[in-house]
Design a protein around this motif. Structure first.
Motif, short mmCIF file in Angstrom:
data_model
loop_
_atom_site.label_atom_id
_atom_site.label_comp_id
_atom_site.label_asym_id
_atom_site.label_seq_id
_atom_site.Cartn_x
_atom_site.Cartn_y
_atom_site.Cartn_z
N LEU A 165 -12.01 15.75 -33.06
CA LEU A 165 -10.79 16.57 -32.89
C LEU A 165 -10.86 17.32 -31.56
O LEU A 165 -9.85 17.45 -30.85
CB LEU A 165 -10.66 17.54 -34.06
CG LEU A 165 -9.49 18.53 -34.03
CD1 LEU A 165 -8.15 17.82 -33.86
CD2 LEU A 165 -9.47 19.40 -35.29
N ASN A 181 -10.01 14.60 -28.84
CA ASN A 181 -8.63 14.09 -28.85
C ASN A 181 -7.57 15.18 -28.96
O ASN A 181 -6.38 14.88 -28.97
CB ASN A 181 -8.46 13.10 -30.00
CG ASN A 181 -9.21 11.82 -29.75
OD1 ASN A 181 -8.85 11.02 -28.89
ND2 ASN A 181 -10.30 11.62 -30.50
N GLY A 182 -8.02 16.46 -29.02
CA GLY A 182 -7.07 17.56 -29.13
C GLY A 182 -6.71 18.12 -27.76
O GLY A 182 -6.41 19.30 -27.63
N THR A 200 -5.66 12.58 -23.76
CA THR A 200 -4.83 11.56 -24.44
C THR A 200 -3.67 11.06 -23.56
O THR A 200 -2.89 10.23 -24.00
CB THR A 200 -4.24 12.12 -25.75
OG1 THR A 200 -3.40 13.23 -25.43
CG2 THR A 200 -5.33 12.54 -26.73
N TYR A 231 -1.66 7.26 -28.58
CA TYR A 231 -1.41 8.12 -29.74
C TYR A 231 -1.26 9.56 -29.26
O TYR A 231 -1.78 9.92 -28.21
CB TYR A 231 -2.53 7.99 -30.80
CG TYR A 231 -3.94 8.20 -30.27
CD1 TYR A 231 -4.47 9.48 -30.07
CD2 TYR A 231 -4.75 7.11 -29.99
CE1 TYR A 231 -5.77 9.66 -29.61
CE2 TYR A 231 -6.06 7.28 -29.52
CZ TYR A 231 -6.56 8.55 -29.34
OH TYR A 231 -7.84 8.73 -28.88
N TRP A 281 -4.21 15.06 -30.96
CA TRP A 281 -4.44 15.56 -32.32
C TRP A 281 -4.25 17.08 -32.33
O TRP A 281 -4.75 17.78 -31.44
CB TRP A 281 -5.85 15.25 -32.80
CG TRP A 281 -6.19 13.80 -32.89
CD1 TRP A 281 -5.41 12.74 -32.54
CD2 TRP A 281 -7.44 13.25 -33.33
NE1 TRP A 281 -6.09 11.56 -32.74
CE2 TRP A 281 -7.33 11.84 -33.22
CE3 TRP A 281 -8.63 13.78 -33.81
CZ2 TRP A 281 -8.39 10.98 -33.57
CZ3 TRP A 281 -9.66 12.94 -34.15
CH2 TRP A 281 -9.54 11.56 -34.05
N ASP A 324 -4.57 15.41 -38.65
CA ASP A 324 -4.39 14.31 -37.68
C ASP A 324 -5.66 13.48 -37.58
O ASP A 324 -5.63 12.24 -37.51
CB ASP A 324 -4.05 14.85 -36.28
CG ASP A 324 -2.66 15.43 -36.21
OD1 ASP A 324 -1.85 15.15 -37.12
OD2 ASP A 324 -2.37 16.17 -35.26
N ALA A 325 -6.81 14.19 -37.58
CA ALA A 325 -8.10 13.48 -37.49
C ALA A 325 -8.30 12.60 -38.73
O ALA A 325 -8.70 11.44 -38.62
CB ALA A 325 -9.22 14.51 -37.37
N TRP A 353 -6.06 9.56 -38.64
CA TRP A 353 -6.62 8.57 -37.70
C TRP A 353 -7.76 7.81 -38.37
O TRP A 353 -7.84 6.59 -38.28
CB TRP A 353 -7.11 9.28 -36.44
CG TRP A 353 -7.88 8.39 -35.51
CD1 TRP A 353 -7.38 7.57 -34.56
CD2 TRP A 353 -9.32 8.23 -35.46
NE1 TRP A 353 -8.40 6.90 -33.91
CE2 TRP A 353 -9.60 7.29 -34.45
CE3 TRP A 353 -10.37 8.79 -36.17
CZ2 TRP A 353 -10.90 6.89 -34.14
CZ3 TRP A 353 -11.67 8.40 -35.86
CH2 TRP A 353 -11.92 7.45 -34.85
#
Ligand SMILES: CC(C)(COP(=O)(O)OP(=O)(O)OC[C@H]1O[C@@H](n2cnc3c(N)ncnc32)[C@H](O)[C@@H]1OP(=O)(O)O)[C@@H](O)C(=O)NCCC(=O)NCCS
Length: 175
Positions: A20, A23-24, A29, A34, A37, A42-43, A46
């Motif tokens: 997280l 990808n947060g 990203t 996508y 997050w 969201d995690a 996924w």
């Protein structure tokens, strides 16, 4: 798989907190297919999507663990695996705090050895937005060749983008 600083292994539910953080981040990203997050949900969603893809057989999702930091700092995957043709596509992402230290180069060197050795693949592919200079440079340094430019191939995050297709053959991979 072990490299000098990293361990690459299959993803587990316990990894989602660290992922997280990776990808947060909108900067991380930006070129990924996508949204950033926003939450543990969201995690989890996924993880469930990846589990379904893995069960279907053509995808294998890994995490990249930094042994000294004792945490997951990124992930990589093989997807569109076509065993009959000995071919698969790769993808990768690294937390922003860890960029520019040669870590993904090191991870991908190990991953490529695994793909061509243990898995017996003959060809790896990557599909990159030409604006993603870090990824283009990484692939070139790994020995991937630019094989084509597909114009206006994707719409992600409301933007139309081209695709640079890269390929690496087992016979031409660096030792
Ligand atoms: C692409 C990414 C994985 C690179 O990881 P990294 O560990 O920083 O890359 P490395 O340190 O191994 O560097 C690889 C090469 O790219 C170069 N590079 C790194 N960041 C760069 C940047 N922002 N612009 C231009 N070149 C860059 C490095 O200098 C190095 O080349 P060199 O050896 O000639 O110096 C990382 O930037 C990332 O996670 N980006 C977001 C996710 C993403 O876009 N994934 C790919 C989708 S196709």
């Amino acid at each position: 798989m072990h490299t000098a600083r990293l361990t690459i292994r299959r993803v587990q539910p316990d990894d989602l907190g660290d992922l997280l953080e990776v990808n947060g981040d909108d900067t991380v990203t930006r070129f990924l297919p996508y949204p950033t997050w926003k939450s543990a949900t969201d995690a989890q969603l996924w993880f469930e999507r990846m589990a379904a893809l893995q069960a279907a057989g053509a995808t294998a999702q890994f995490v990249i663990e930094h042994r000294e930091l004792a945490r997951v700092i990124g992930s990589c995957l093989l997807f569109r695996h076509d065993p009959a043709s000995g071919r698969a596509e790769i993808g990768y992402v690294l937390g922003r705090a860890h960029w520019g230290q040669g870590l993904m180069h090191e991870a991908m060197r190990g991953f490529i050895v695994h793909a061509f050795g243990t898995l017996g693949l003959r060809r790896l592919e990557a599909d990159v937005n030409p604006l993603n200079q870090a990824s283009v440079r990484l692939l070139e340094r790994l020995g991937f060749r630019r094989e084509g430019l597909l114009r206006q191939r994707w719409v992600t995050k409301g933007e139309v983008s081209d695709s640079l297709l890269f390929g690496l053959l087992r016979d031409e991979a660096q030792p």
